[in-house]
Design an enzyme around this catalytic site. Structure first.
Site, PDB file in Angstrom:
ATOM      1  N   HIS A  31       0.802  -1.217  -0.046  1.00 28.01           N
ATOM      2  CA  HIS A  31       0.020  -0.068   0.042  1.00 28.01           C
ATOM      3  C   HIS A  31       0.748   1.235   0.114  1.00 28.01           C
ATOM      4  O   HIS A  31       0.317   2.490  -0.160  1.00 28.01           O
ATOM      5  CB  HIS A  31      -0.851   0.033   1.275  1.00 28.01           C
ATOM      6  CG  HIS A  31      -0.370   0.201   2.440  1.00 28.01           C
ATOM      7  ND1 HIS A  31       0.504  -0.675   3.288  1.00 28.01           N
ATOM      8  CD2 HIS A  31      -0.249   1.485   3.249  1.00 28.01           C
ATOM      9  CE1 HIS A  31       0.891  -0.059   4.358  1.00 28.01           C
ATOM     10  NE2 HIS A  31       0.451   1.367   4.361  1.00 28.01           N
TER      11      HIS A  31
HETATM   12  C1  UD1 Z   1      -2.801   5.102   6.363  1.00 26.85           C
HETATM   13  C2  UD1 Z   1      -1.357   5.500   7.159  1.00 26.85           C
HETATM   14  C3  UD1 Z   1      -0.462   4.184   7.075  1.00 26.85           C
HETATM   15  C4  UD1 Z   1      -1.010   2.932   7.341  1.00 26.85           C
HETATM   16  C5  UD1 Z   1      -2.173   2.675   6.483  1.00 26.85           C
HETATM   17  C6  UD1 Z   1      -2.857   1.259   6.986  1.00 26.85           C
HETATM   18  C7  UD1 Z   1      -1.014   8.037   7.343  1.00 26.85           C
HETATM   19  C8  UD1 Z   1      -0.096   8.958   6.880  1.00 26.85           C
HETATM   20  N1  UD1 Z   1      -0.930   6.764   6.604  1.00 26.85           N
HETATM   21  O1  UD1 Z   1      -2.312   5.045   5.031  1.00 26.85           O
HETATM   22  O2  UD1 Z   1       0.691   4.692   8.018  1.00 26.85           O
HETATM   23  O3  UD1 Z   1       0.059   2.013   7.001  1.00 26.85           O
HETATM   24  O4  UD1 Z   1      -3.197   3.905   6.798  1.00 26.85           O
HETATM   25  O5  UD1 Z   1      -4.011   1.167   6.127  1.00 26.85           O
HETATM   26  O6  UD1 Z   1      -1.481   7.992   8.295  1.00 26.85           O
HETATM   27  N2  UD1 Z   1      -9.788   4.970   2.297  1.00 26.85           N
HETATM   28  C9  UD1 Z   1     -10.984   4.090   2.117  1.00 26.85           C
HETATM   29  N3  UD1 Z   1     -11.621   3.539   3.147  1.00 26.85           N
HETATM   30  C10 UD1 Z   1     -11.235   3.736   4.304  1.00 26.85           C
HETATM   31  C11 UD1 Z   1      -9.950   4.701   4.399  1.00 26.85           C
HETATM   32  C12 UD1 Z   1      -9.240   4.942   3.474  1.00 26.85           C
HETATM   33  O7  UD1 Z   1     -11.645   3.703   1.148  1.00 26.85           O
HETATM   34  O8  UD1 Z   1     -11.814   3.576   5.457  1.00 26.85           O
HETATM   35  C13 UD1 Z   1      -9.161   5.159   1.088  1.00 26.85           C
HETATM   36  C14 UD1 Z   1      -8.948   6.602   1.101  1.00 26.85           C
HETATM   37  O9  UD1 Z   1     -10.167   7.180   0.593  1.00 26.85           O
HETATM   38  C15 UD1 Z   1      -7.806   6.850   0.143  1.00 26.85           C
HETATM   39  C16 UD1 Z   1      -7.013   5.855   0.561  1.00 26.85           C
HETATM   40  O10 UD1 Z   1      -8.003   4.598   1.069  1.00 26.85           O
HETATM   41  O11 UD1 Z   1      -8.216   6.800  -1.159  1.00 26.85           O
HETATM   42  C17 UD1 Z   1      -5.954   5.720   1.647  1.00 26.85           C
HETATM   43  O12 UD1 Z   1      -6.370   6.037   2.893  1.00 26.85           O
HETATM   44  P1  UD1 Z   1      -5.449   7.139   3.866  1.00 26.85           P
HETATM   45  O13 UD1 Z   1      -6.141   7.139   5.135  1.00 26.85           O
HETATM   46  O14 UD1 Z   1      -5.388   8.479   3.223  1.00 26.85           O
HETATM   47  O15 UD1 Z   1      -4.095   6.471   3.997  1.00 26.85           O
HETATM   48  P2  UD1 Z   1      -3.572   4.933   3.831  1.00 26.85           P
HETATM   49  O16 UD1 Z   1      -2.661   4.868   2.497  1.00 26.85           O
HETATM   50  O17 UD1 Z   1      -4.580   4.028   4.439  1.00 26.85           O
END
Ligand code: UD1
Length: 366
Positions: free
Chosen positions: A209
């Site tokens: 990821h």
């Molecule tokens: C975050 C953490 C990372 C951790 C990861 C585990 C930060 C900077 N990064 O990154 O350290 O390893 O979580 O998962 O805090 N999304 C969904 N559903 C959700 C949450 C997110 O669809 O419940 C989507 C968001 O819209 C986005 C993507 O997933 O497009 C990434 O989510 P985001 O919370 O921005 O960061 P992660 O890459 O998950």
């Protein structure tokens, strides 16, 4: 004496679960500490959040700031605004943050500016790589943390080097491992186990990821093909993180032994890790779990903030060049992967140590 426990994103939940278990035991034994569970809403899907609360027995949050998706600045700002309002209306004695996600840093800043002391669980770890958002979160959080609860001798050393006085560093072990050890008897096979006919040590589990691995479609495709080609036909199970899902949708003709499944709940994911021939990952927390489960782990990153998983555990840092995967898997198939040991204090009692330390501190702050 109420403590705010901050939980925002998936890797926070297993750490908070261990602390809540210890705080509940402390309260049942007549201890004075209470908590307010604050979910920032950084992760909000059932698969990224609610399933962890249900499986790990984490109570419903007292407050949900519901920040949702956004850029880092948008999420940081939303969490800070929401948590500031909460602390202003109903302040707690202490803010306890865990790990290195955006919620960790945002709440630490708000609390410290409102003169609420901050404790950081998993403080002091460093990858040295400023292109990782988590590294910025760690640096900022640790610059304004009062009390550090650390997982490793390396973390202690990093803090000392940064000039943190010894009295503020508390080497307690690893809350993520507390949760793993207590849940080992409860791990459960996911639906894909029978669907794909998986067998013990007869498949690989892959998690990806990090932006460096998944944000370019070409790069990701090359990586997936290299892995699938080097595993001697065994299935490679990839539970898909939402960030990775978006880019995978643009690809066609993925290798037939690559099996995509939805992001897994905790008990199913760790079942898959425990029985896998090896784990291939770009996560940090997964390398700790693989180490404790004694499962070979190949990390597709150039740095790690958890060097003990390499020096003591089963983990090897391969870098991000797909060419490194083939030779590493040759070593694995030849039966020459290192055995690995368990890092100091990763014994299932970190939560207990944290609570004992908090009780002493809050009774008589330094
Ligand atoms: C975050 C953490 C990372 C951790 C990861 C585990 C930060 C900077 N990064 O990154 O350290 O390893 O979580 O998962 O805090 N999304 C969904 N559903 C959700 C949450 C997110 O669809 O419940 C989507 C968001 O819209 C986005 C993507 O997933 O497009 C990434 O989510 P985001 O919370 O921005 O960061 P992660 O890459 O998950």
């Amino acid at each position: 004496m109420r403590i705010d426990l901050i939980a925002g994103a998936r890797p926070n939940f297993m750490k908070i679960a261990a602390i809540i278990r210890a705080l509940d035991a402390h309260r049942a034994a007549g201890g004075p500490l209470r908590y307010r569970l604050v979910h920032t809403g950084q992760h909000y899907d059932d698969r990224m959040s609610a399933s962890f609360f249900t499986q790990l027995g984490i109570p419903t949050p007292d407050v949900n700031l519901e920040v949702g998706s956004g850029t880092h600045a948008e999420q940081t700002a939303g969490i800070m605004t929401g948590y500031e309002r909460l602390l202003r209306d109903d302040p707690s004695a202490l803010c306890l943050v865990v790990g290195d996600v955006t919620s960790t840093m945002a709440c630490a800043i708000v609390a410290q500016k409102m003169l609420v002391p901050v404790a950081h669980v998993e403080g002091g770890i460093r990858s040295g790589d400023w292109t990782m958002p988590e590294e910025i979160n760690r640096l900022v959080t640790d610059a304004i943390t009062d009390r550090f609860f650390t997982t490793s001798a390396d973390a202690n050393e990093n803090l000392r080097r940064a000039g943190v006085p010894e009295a503020r560093i508390h080497f307690v072990g690893n809350t993520m491992i507390d949760t793993l050890l207590v849940n080992l008897p409860r791990l459960v096979a996911p639906a894909c186990w029978t669907e794909f006919g998986l067998t013990d040590k007869g498949y690989f589990i892959l998690t990806l990821h990090r932006p460096s691995n998944v944000d370019s479609a070409d790069g990701l495709e090359t990586l997936l093909r290299s892995i699938a080609a080097a595993v001697r036909g065994l299935p490679v199970i990839l539970p898909v993180h939402p960030r990775t899902a978006a880019i995978l949708e643009t690809m066609r003709d993925l290798p037939s032994n690559l099996r995509l499944i939805e992001a897994q709940p905790y008990l199913q994911f760790n079942y898959l890790v425990r029985s896998a021939k090896a784990v291939i990952t770009d996560s940090g927390g997964v390398t700790e779990e693989a180490t404790v489960l004694g499962v070979p782990c190949l990390t597709l990153r150039t740095t790690t903030e958890r060097p003990e998983t390499v020096t003591i555990g089963t983990n090897v840092l391969l870098g991000t060049d797909p060419a490194a995967i083939g030779p590493a898997l040759e070593t694995l198939f030849a039966g020459h992967w290192k055995k690995g040991g368990i890092p100091e204090l990763w014994d299932g009692r970190a939560g207990e140590r944290i609570v004992a330390s908090l009780e002493m501190w809050l009774a008589r702050p330094a």
